[in-house]
Design a protein around this motif. Structure first.
Motif, PDB file in Angstrom:
ATOM      1  N   GLU A   5       4.024 -74.669  -0.310  1.00 24.66           N
ATOM      2  CA  GLU A   5       4.450 -73.459  -1.003  1.00 24.66           C
ATOM      3  C   GLU A   5       5.980 -73.331  -0.916  1.00 24.66           C
ATOM      4  OE1 GLU A   5       2.567 -71.149  -2.670  1.00 24.66           O
ATOM      5  OE2 GLU A   5       0.861 -72.487  -2.388  1.00 24.66           O
ATOM      6  N   SER A   6       6.561 -72.665  -1.918  1.00 21.94           N
ATOM      7  CA  SER A   6       8.010 -72.431  -1.892  1.00 21.94           C
ATOM      8  C   SER A   6       8.311 -71.106  -1.206  1.00 21.94           C
ATOM      9  CB  SER A   6       8.574 -72.430  -3.313  1.00 21.94           C
ATOM     10  OG  SER A   6       7.961 -71.412  -4.075  1.00 21.94           O
ATOM     11  N   ILE A   7       9.544 -70.970  -0.738  1.00 24.85           N
ATOM     12  CA  ILE A   7      10.001 -69.736  -0.086  1.00 24.85           C
ATOM     13  C   ILE A   7      10.776 -68.924  -1.113  1.00 24.85           C
ATOM     14  CG2 ILE A   7      11.433 -68.788   1.771  1.00 24.85           C
ATOM     15  CD1 ILE A   7      11.052 -71.502   3.248  1.00 24.85           C
ATOM     16  N   LYS A   8      10.350 -67.704  -1.381  1.00 25.07           N
ATOM     17  CA  LYS A   8      11.011 -66.859  -2.390  1.00 25.07           C
ATOM     18  C   LYS A   8      12.307 -66.261  -1.852  1.00 25.07           C
ATOM     19  CE  LYS A   8       7.759 -67.441  -5.446  1.00 25.07           C
ATOM     20  NZ  LYS A   8       8.026 -68.448  -6.485  1.00 25.07           N
ATOM     21  N   VAL A   9      12.241 -65.670  -0.645  1.00 27.74           N
ATOM     22  CA  VAL A   9      13.413 -65.028  -0.036  1.00 27.74           C
ATOM     23  C   VAL A   9      13.505 -65.459   1.423  1.00 27.74           C
ATOM     24  CG1 VAL A   9      14.582 -62.852   0.499  1.00 27.74           C
ATOM     25  CG2 VAL A   9      13.150 -63.010  -1.546  1.00 27.74           C
ATOM     26  N   ILE A  10      14.708 -65.824   1.842  1.00 22.03           N
ATOM     27  CA  ILE A  10      14.926 -66.233   3.225  1.00 22.03           C
ATOM     28  C   ILE A  10      16.249 -65.632   3.703  1.00 22.03           C
ATOM     29  CG2 ILE A  10      16.072 -68.391   2.531  1.00 22.03           C
ATOM     30  CD1 ILE A  10      14.824 -69.770   4.948  1.00 22.03           C
ATOM     31  N   THR A  11      16.324 -65.231   4.957  1.00 16.55           N
ATOM     32  CA  THR A  11      17.571 -64.674   5.482  1.00 16.55           C
ATOM     33  C   THR A  11      18.471 -65.800   5.978  1.00 16.55           C
ATOM     34  OG1 THR A  11      16.741 -64.398   7.741  1.00 16.55           O
ATOM     35  CG2 THR A  11      16.374 -62.567   6.201  1.00 16.55           C
ATOM     36  N   TYR A  12      19.763 -65.488   6.090  1.00 10.30           N
ATOM     37  CA  TYR A  12      20.720 -66.482   6.579  1.00 10.30           C
ATOM     38  C   TYR A  12      20.311 -67.011   7.955  1.00 10.30           C
ATOM     39  CZ  TYR A  12      24.011 -64.912   2.949  1.00 10.30           C
ATOM     40  OH  TYR A  12      24.623 -64.612   1.762  1.00 10.30           O
ATOM     41  N   ARG A  13      19.823 -66.131   8.819  1.00 11.67           N
ATOM     42  CA  ARG A  13      19.450 -66.559  10.177  1.00 11.67           C
ATOM     43  C   ARG A  13      18.252 -67.510  10.140  1.00 11.67           C
ATOM     44  NH1 ARG A  13      18.408 -61.582  13.768  1.00 11.67           N
ATOM     45  NH2 ARG A  13      18.221 -63.157  15.400  1.00 11.67           N
ATOM     46  N   GLU A  14      17.271 -67.198   9.292  1.00 20.05           N
ATOM     47  CA  GLU A  14      16.118 -68.096   9.161  1.00 20.05           C
ATOM     48  C   GLU A  14      16.555 -69.446   8.619  1.00 20.05           C
ATOM     49  OE1 GLU A  14      12.330 -65.260   8.097  1.00 20.05           O
ATOM     50  OE2 GLU A  14      13.940 -65.374   6.619  1.00 20.05           O
ATOM     51  N   LEU A  15      17.439 -69.405   7.624  1.00 17.35           N
ATOM     52  CA  LEU A  15      17.940 -70.638   7.029  1.00 17.35           C
ATOM     53  C   LEU A  15      18.657 -71.492   8.060  1.00 17.35           C
ATOM     54  CD1 LEU A  15      18.710 -72.378   4.508  1.00 17.35           C
ATOM     55  CD2 LEU A  15      20.765 -70.981   4.361  1.00 17.35           C
ATOM     56  N   ARG A  16      19.465 -70.851   8.889  1.00 18.71           N
ATOM     57  CA  ARG A  16      20.229 -71.568   9.921  1.00 18.71           C
ATOM     58  C   ARG A  16      19.273 -72.285  10.868  1.00 18.71           C
ATOM     59  NH1 ARG A  16      24.631 -73.826  11.447  1.00 18.71           N
ATOM     60  NH2 ARG A  16      25.645 -73.247  13.357  1.00 18.71           N
ATOM     61  N   GLU A  17      18.207 -71.601  11.286  1.00 19.01           N
ATOM     62  CA  GLU A  17      17.225 -72.211  12.198  1.00 19.01           C
ATOM     63  C   GLU A  17      16.553 -73.419  11.548  1.00 19.01           C
ATOM     64  OE1 GLU A  17      16.626 -71.379  15.277  1.00 19.01           O
ATOM     65  OE2 GLU A  17      17.536 -69.398  15.485  1.00 19.01           O
ATOM     66  N   LEU A  18      16.147 -73.269  10.280  1.00 21.27           N
ATOM     67  CA  LEU A  18      15.440 -74.357   9.594  1.00 21.27           C
ATOM     68  C   LEU A  18      16.385 -75.518   9.290  1.00 21.27           C
ATOM     69  CD1 LEU A  18      13.193 -72.271   7.160  1.00 21.27           C
ATOM     70  CD2 LEU A  18      12.416 -73.607   9.110  1.00 21.27           C
ATOM     71  N   SER A  19      17.631 -75.204   8.880  1.00 18.06           N
ATOM     72  CA  SER A  19      18.603 -76.260   8.574  1.00 18.06           C
ATOM     73  C   SER A  19      18.913 -77.084   9.820  1.00 18.06           C
ATOM     74  CB  SER A  19      19.902 -75.654   8.030  1.00 18.06           C
ATOM     75  OG  SER A  19      19.672 -75.028   6.800  1.00 18.06           O
ATOM     76  N   VAL A  52      19.616 -64.359   1.688  1.00 19.23           N
ATOM     77  CA  VAL A  52      20.272 -63.056   1.822  1.00 19.23           C
ATOM     78  C   VAL A  52      20.589 -62.745   3.283  1.00 19.23           C
ATOM     79  CG1 VAL A  52      19.176 -62.107  -0.257  1.00 19.23           C
ATOM     80  CG2 VAL A  52      18.032 -61.873   1.958  1.00 19.23           C
ATOM     81  N   GLU A  53      21.467 -61.769   3.487  1.00 17.13           N
ATOM     82  CA  GLU A  53      21.821 -61.324   4.841  1.00 17.13           C
ATOM     83  C   GLU A  53      20.620 -60.689   5.524  1.00 17.13           C
ATOM     84  OE1 GLU A  53      23.763 -60.344   8.279  1.00 17.13           O
ATOM     85  OE2 GLU A  53      24.712 -61.479   6.677  1.00 17.13           O
ATOM     86  N   SER A  54      19.982 -59.769   4.817  1.00 16.89           N
ATOM     87  CA  SER A  54      18.809 -59.074   5.347  1.00 16.89           C
ATOM     88  C   SER A  54      17.972 -58.599   4.168  1.00 16.89           C
ATOM     89  CB  SER A  54      19.249 -57.887   6.208  1.00 16.89           C
ATOM     90  OG  SER A  54      18.144 -57.317   6.873  1.00 16.89           O
ATOM     91  N   THR A  55      16.711 -58.315   4.405  1.00 17.71           N
ATOM     92  CA  THR A  55      15.846 -57.875   3.312  1.00 17.71           C
ATOM     93  C   THR A  55      14.669 -57.065   3.839  1.00 17.71           C
ATOM     94  OG1 THR A  55      14.466 -58.626   1.457  1.00 17.71           O
ATOM     95  CG2 THR A  55      14.529 -60.051   3.382  1.00 17.71           C
ATOM     96  N   CYS A  56      14.207 -56.114   3.019  1.00 15.10           N
ATOM     97  CA  CYS A  56      13.000 -55.373   3.380  1.00 15.10           C
ATOM     98  C   CYS A  56      11.767 -56.046   2.777  1.00 15.10           C
ATOM     99  CB  CYS A  56      13.089 -53.918   2.884  1.00 15.10           C
ATOM    100  SG  CYS A  56      13.167 -53.772   1.091  1.00 15.10           S
ATOM    101  N   ARG A  57      12.007 -57.102   1.968  1.00 16.50           N
ATOM    102  CA  ARG A  57      10.879 -57.815   1.353  1.00 16.50           C
ATOM    103  C   ARG A  57      10.122 -58.618   2.408  1.00 16.50           C
ATOM    104  NH1 ARG A  57      13.252 -60.741  -4.068  1.00 16.50           N
ATOM    105  NH2 ARG A  57      15.202 -59.581  -4.057  1.00 16.50           N
ATOM    106  N   GLN A  58       8.830 -58.439   2.433  1.00 14.99           N
ATOM    107  CA  GLN A  58       8.004 -59.202   3.369  1.00 14.99           C
ATOM    108  C   GLN A  58       7.777 -60.602   2.812  1.00 14.99           C
ATOM    109  OE1 GLN A  58       6.784 -58.150   6.440  1.00 14.99           O
ATOM    110  NE2 GLN A  58       8.190 -56.456   6.063  1.00 14.99           N
TER     111      GLN A  58
END
Length: 439
Positions: free
Chosen positions: A223-237, A275-281
């Motif tokens: 599955e693809s990721i629709k929205v990811i935060t910078y912190r999550e991206l940093r961990e995965l990268s 994004v920096e932060s999001t309320c989207r689950q």
């Protein structure tokens, strides 16, 4: 609205790809600033232009005839120019490149010409102004990127320019010496340009429709990721997800500019929004899974270790002495384990062990090699009970033995250590329980 758009090498590998890119840019008036990479592979057997330039310059350094190799590179560009029916000649540019190769201008200069030349073609094709990145992206005399100076110079230059092409990957020191970022550095240039123009969006166009929940080489059609935060991206990268250069996050993060990863070959796909932060689950409890193989665990035991002030510092000093960085340090009352890259550790293991004995005087040391680390990342884990339990359950059912588990205090990620041979099975098991069956 202002958008900065960066296109990767596969998006600009041929005239046909250029046409797709042109259509994408012209379809949205907000796409005012373009950052191109050098032409990538046209097919699996092809060679990237950047690699061709490195090979060509290596001949120049050895004072061998490099004219045939340089001619092949010019033919790659001419095929794009002719395919776009442009009345453009790069003969003068290639004469200058040949002279600078003879003068041994450096491998950074050589590699940067891929983006430089592609930028000239892109500007001509779009009717945009061409701005040489060497004039606006600044490095100091030690080769360190100067963010504030660059931002000031670039902002002033782009204020006078409604639409422009700024080639990615390189800049220059104050004396004019060309300096490149690390491979994939065009992502960073795009981010720098987005910050300089206070863009509303930084679109990064590549050959995939954004980030995927897991590696498609392990999971079929993840599955693809629709929205990811910078912190999550940093961990995965950090753990191996490579859609975007991890340093590209920093310039736009400070400005609150979202990044949209898009697919040149499927421009209608939404891609992934960073994004920096999001309320989207997120659609699932986890956002993504990534990992790397090839780690070593150095297990140290010493009675009453927990009451000995400075014990951890002494142990880590043994690794520091040999220039080895550590990944994780899980510990117990009388035990401490240091995870390090096996490649870094193998040649220096005996020196490290001797230093640990000398500095920390442990009771015993054991080494376990051929381990993999897997990061399970997700902002949804913090508000969901039993995440770690579900991970353990999934791994138990897959007969995977867990060698280590480490959860950060932010509850954003869980790191699991497994044997190399269990790596793929572990990722499949975790993906299945969180994404497929969602137990």
């Amino acid at each position: 609205m202002t958008k900065v758009v960066k296109f990767g090498g596969s998006s600009l590998a041929s005239a046909q790809q250029f046409v797709k890119v042109g259509n994408i840019i012209r379809s949205d008036e907000a796409r005012k600033y373009v950052v191109p990479s050098a032409p990538g592979k046209r097919n699996s057997k092809d060679t990237k232009v950047t690699d061709m330039l490195y090979q060509c310059y290596a001949l120049a350094e050895e004072e061998k005839d490099f004219s045939a190799a340089l001619k092949k590179i010019q033919e790659r560009y001419n095929s794009i120019i002719n395919g776009l029916n442009l009345t453009l000649s790069l003969d003068e540019q290639f004469k200058v490149i040949a002279e600078n190769f003879k003068k041994k201008a450096g491998s950074d200069y050589a590699a940067s010409r891929g983006e430089f030349l592609n930028g000239i073609i892109m500007a001509e094709y779009l009717g945009y102004e061409f701005i040489d990145a060497a004039e606006v992206i600044v490095f100091d005399e030690d080769g360190e990127f100067e963010a504030e100076k660059t931002n000031k110079i670039l902002s002033e230059r782009l204020k006078k320019c409604e639409r422009a092409v700024v080639p990615g990957f390189y800049g220059a020191k104050e004396d004019g010496t060309v300096k490149t970022f690390s491979r994939g550095g065009s992502d960073i240039t795009g981010s720098i340009v987005a910050k300089a123009v206070h863009a509303d969006m930084y679109e990064n166009w590549t050959d995939v429709s954004g980030f995927l929940v897991a590696d498609p080489r392990i999971i079929e059609n993840p599955e693809s990721i629709k929205v990811i935060t910078y912190r999550e991206l940093r961990e995965l990268s950090y753990m191996g997800a490579t859609v975007l250069h991890e340093d590209a996050v920093f310039p736009v993060r400070k400005e609150g500019i979202p990044i949209n990863i898009r697919n040149t070959n499927a421009p209608d796909d939404e891609g992934t929004l960073i994004v920096e932060s999001t309320c989207r689950q997120s659609a699932y409890t986890i956002t993504g899974i990534a990992g790397k193989k090839g780690f070593v665990a150095v297990n140290i035991e010493k009675d009453m270790m927990n009451s000995e002030v400075g014990f951890g510092r002494k142990v880590l000093a043994a690794f520091e002495e040999q220039g080895i960085s550590f990944e994780h340090v899980p510990s117990g009352i009388d035990t401490m384990t240091i995870f390090v890259h096996q490649e870094e550790f193998e040649g220096k293991e005996q020196e490290v062990l001797a230093a640990i004995h000398r500095l920390a005087k442990p009771d015993s040391i054991e080494i376990e090699s051929n381990l993999g680390l897997i990061a399970v990342v997700g902002r949804g884990m913090k508000s969901t009970r039993g995440t770690a339990g579900r991970i353990f359950s999934a791994l138990a059912h897959a007969n995977v033995n867990v060698k280590m588990i480490d959860q950060g205090s932010s509850e954003l990620n869980v790191i699991i250590g497994v044997r190399n041979e269990d790596f793929e099975a572990a990722i499949k098991a975790i993906y299945d329980i969180f994404v497929v069956t969602q137990i």
